[in-house]
Enzyme design. Sequence first.
Site, PDB file in Angstrom:
ATOM      1  CB  CYS A   2       2.294   0.342   2.001  1.00 38.74           C
ATOM      2  SG  CYS A   2       3.946  -0.284   1.628  1.00 38.74           S
ATOM      3  CG  HIS A  46       3.970   2.360  -1.856  1.00 42.29           C
ATOM      4  ND1 HIS A  46       3.710   2.457  -0.498  1.00 42.29           N
ATOM      5  CD2 HIS A  46       2.856   2.826  -2.491  1.00 42.29           C
ATOM      6  CE1 HIS A  46       2.499   2.961  -0.322  1.00 42.29           C
ATOM      7  NE2 HIS A  46       1.960   3.186  -1.509  1.00 42.29           N
TER       8      HIS A  46
END
Length: 884
Positions: free
Chosen positions: A154, A613
Amino acid sequence: MGDAEDFCPHLDSIGEVTKEDLILKSKGTCESCGVGGPNLWACLQDGCQSVGCGESYVDHSTLHAQAKKHNLTVNLTTFRVWCYACEKEVFLDPRGPPASQTTSPRLSHRDFPTSAHPLKSVPIAVGDDGESESDEDDIKPRGLTGMKNIGNSCYMNAALQALSNCPPLTQFFLECGGLVRTDKKPALCKSYQKLISELWHKKRPSYVVPSSLYHGIKLINPLFRGYSQQDTQEFLRCLMDQLHEELKEPVPLETQEREEEDRDDQREGERGGTVEEDFLSCDSGGEMGDGEGGGGVGTLSEMELLIREEVGRGLSEKEKLKERKLSYCHRRTSSEQADEDADVDTAMIPEPDNDAYVHCSSRSCSPHPVESISKHSSTPPRSSPLRTSHSYVLKKAQVLSGGKKRSEVRYRSVISDIFDGSILSLVQCLTCDRVSTTIETFQDLSLPIPGKEDLAKLHSTIHQSAVSKAGTCGDSYAAQGWLSFFMDYIRRFVVSCIPSWFWGPMITLEDCLAAFFAADELKGDNMYSCERCKKLRNGVKYCKVLRLPEILCIHLKRFRHEVMYSFKIGSHVSFPLEGLNLRPFLAKECVSRITTYDLLAVICHHGSASSGHYISYCQNVINGQWYEFDDQYVTEVHETVVQNAEAYVLFYRKSSEEAERERQKVVSLAAMKESGLLQFYISREWLNKFNTFAEPGPISNQSFLCSHGGIPPNKYHYIDDLVVILPQSVWEYLYNRFGGGPAVNHLYVCSICQVEIEALAKRRKTEIDTFIKLNKAFQAEEAPSVIYCISMQWFREWEAFVKAKDSDPPGPIDNSKVALTKSSGQVQLKQGADYGQISEETWNYLLNVYGGGPEIAIRQTVAQYQEAEHLHGEQKIEAETRAG
C-alpha cells in the site's frame, strides 16, 4: 503535393479504407503485444486488418510489413502514411471513390498534414493539460484506476497514485513516450511508463497490478525486498532518484552560459550589483561557498537585520536537540543511499582554509560527515546526493576550490525539471558577524510538526513581525474561496471551544513551514565552526527559498525513532486546497515569479509507527473532483474529507491564470490556420512543459540539436519522437513570449558529429586493443623488473570511456590519492591504497595519451630477488631441521 518525387507506385495496393475505420482501429491495441495507443500503425494493404505498435514499443508494425511484404502503413494518431519500400512519407492522391462506395469519405492527401517527415504531434494546450474531456470522461474520467496490493504494498500504491495525478509528469510519459529511452537496468522508467499508460488508457480496467515496477524497485534498493511495510516517502525518493538517473541528459554548455548570463543580468537589475553581491551566480553543481561580510546576498547590514530579526523564533532548544538525535535514527539503511534521509546541516561542516568550501552535489557523492544536524535541512535538502540539475553555485567557491581535471557536467531530467527547487542558507557568527552562504538543491521539504510551546512562540513572533513584511502566511488563505474559508473558520471555532488538553493545539501547514524556515540558534553542542575566529562560536542559521519547484512535495515528520522505541505524531495539520502562498519564505534573490500553489494529492497513513495502512487522496485533472485511492478501490469524496485527512506527504502544483491564458492564446492562433511560408520544429518536451508548467522557461530545442545546429546521428532515427511542427504564427508568438530557441526550419544529420563519432569510436578501439595487447604481454612475464601502479579510480573512468559507457574521456592520470611523497621527494605507494598493477610499457602508453602522474614504480633488482631466494632456502632448511 503533386510533385513526382512525392508519388508512390505502391499506392495501388491500398484497399478500401475510410477515416472512420481508422479512428475505430486507433481505439484498439497491437494485435501482437496488446499495447494501446497512442501511435499505433495500421496496415493499408488490401484485405489486411493488421494493427501494430510503433518504435516506442516493440515496433510490431514494421515486423509485420517485413514479414508480409506489405509496404504501406498509416499512423492511427496522426493519419500519416509511410511506405517501407520507398522509405518515405507518401500522400494519397485525391482520386474519387468508386460508385459502389458508401458516403464515408475515402482517405486522401487532404486528410494528412503536408510535411516531409512522418512526425507525431503533441496537442497544443488542449483543454486542461492536454486532456480531452469526452462524453466517456464525463461518465468515468480517465485516471480512476486502482492498484492491487501485492503483499503490504500500500505504501507503493499510494505514492504511485499521487505521482500519477501530477499532470506535468504524467503528460510527459503519455505524450512524450519516445523520450523514455534508457540502457540502464532495470529500466524502471519503462515500467513506470507502461503503468501510467494503463492507468490513463480509455479502455482501462478497474485496477492494475504494478508487478513490473514492484520487482524493479526491489532490485534497486534492498530495503524494499520482502513483504514488510515500508515508508512511502522512502519509496518516493528511491523511485524518483532512479527515474532521474535513467532519463537524465547533460545540459548543453550554451544553455548553462545563457542561464548564468540571464540570472546575472537579473541580479544586476534588482540589486545594483556590488563586488560582494556578484559572488552569487548560476552555474553547475549544487555547490556551496561562503563569503566575508555580505558575500552571500545583500550587504552585511541587511544580513544582520534579516538574521537578528529571526533570533529566538525557532523551536525550543530541547526540541532542536531531539530533532537532531531523531534525524540520525531515521537515516536510510540502503548501501547506495544510506544517508539520503539524514537532516544534515551542511553549513556547520568544518570549513577549509579558504573563504569558500564546495559541497558534494553529484549523485555519486556522499555527504560530508557532521556531528550536528539541524531541523532546517529539507531532508537534507537532497543532501546525499544532491542533484546537479538547475542548481546554483557561488563563483568564489568555484574559483578557490581548485581547478578540476574534468569539467563538471550538469544533468537534467523530467524529474529535476518538475520537482527540484533550491534553498539559500545563511549562517552568521555572533562574535565576528561573518556570514557564510549555502545554496542547495532540494526535491522535497521535510517539515517538523511544532509542539504546543513551539507553536506559541511561532504565533507570537513570526506572525506578528510578518505583518510588516510583503506578504504573510495569512495571505495564503485569500484564494481559497468562501466555502473553504467558512469551513476553516468553523473548525477553528470548534477547536477553540474544546480544552486544548483534549484537542491539542491547532496546527497549520503554514506553521510547519514557519518552523522550518525559522532561525536556528547554533550554541552549546551545536556551535558553529567559524573560519575567521578559527574556533567554535555561537551562531544563527537562517534559510529562505531561492527557486521554487513546479511541483512542491512536502513531507511532514510524523514518525519519530528513539533508541528503544518509535512513535507517531498524530496531530492534525490543516492545509489549504488552494492558494498556498510561499512568498513569506522567499529570498530576495528568488528567481521564481509564481509563488502560489494548489493541492494535487495527499498521502495519508493510518495506524502506528510500527504498522498501518497508506491511502492517497488525489484531484482528477479532467473533472476536478477528489477521489480516495485505497489500493484497488477508488471512491469519490468531498473536499472536506481531504481537508480533515491526517496528511503525511502533500503534492502542490504552481497555479497561474496567466499560463492558462497563454495556452488559450496559442490554441486560438493554431485554429486560425494562417498560411505561412515557413514551418518550425520545436522540442516536443518543451511543448509538453508549455502545456503543463506554470513557468515553462525559455524554448529549449537543444534536446534534439547538437552544438553545431544539426541532429546528432544517434537521435535521427527517432527524431519524430523529439519534435513537433508548428505554424509560423504559433512559433513567432511562443518565441516572442518565452525566448530561447534556436529556430529550426530544416532537420538534417550533423556531418561534423558523424565524423567526431567515428573518430571517437576509432580512438576507443585503438586504446582498448593496445591495452589488451600490452597487458597480455605483462601477464606472461614471470619476474618483471619493474611494476607501475595506477589509481583504480582513474582507471575505472578510463575503462568506462573506452567501453562507451561514458561519452567523455578521463582527465590526466591522477595518482595523488594512492601516492605518498617522502621528505626526500621519493614517491611511494600508500598502504591500503586502491590501485592496480600495470607494465612499464602500458604506463608509458597511457601517460603519452593522457599525461598526469605522479609515477609510482616498484622495482625489483636481481640482488633483491637472490636475497629473497636465499632467505627462503634458509627458512626451508630450518623447518626441516625442526621436523627432524
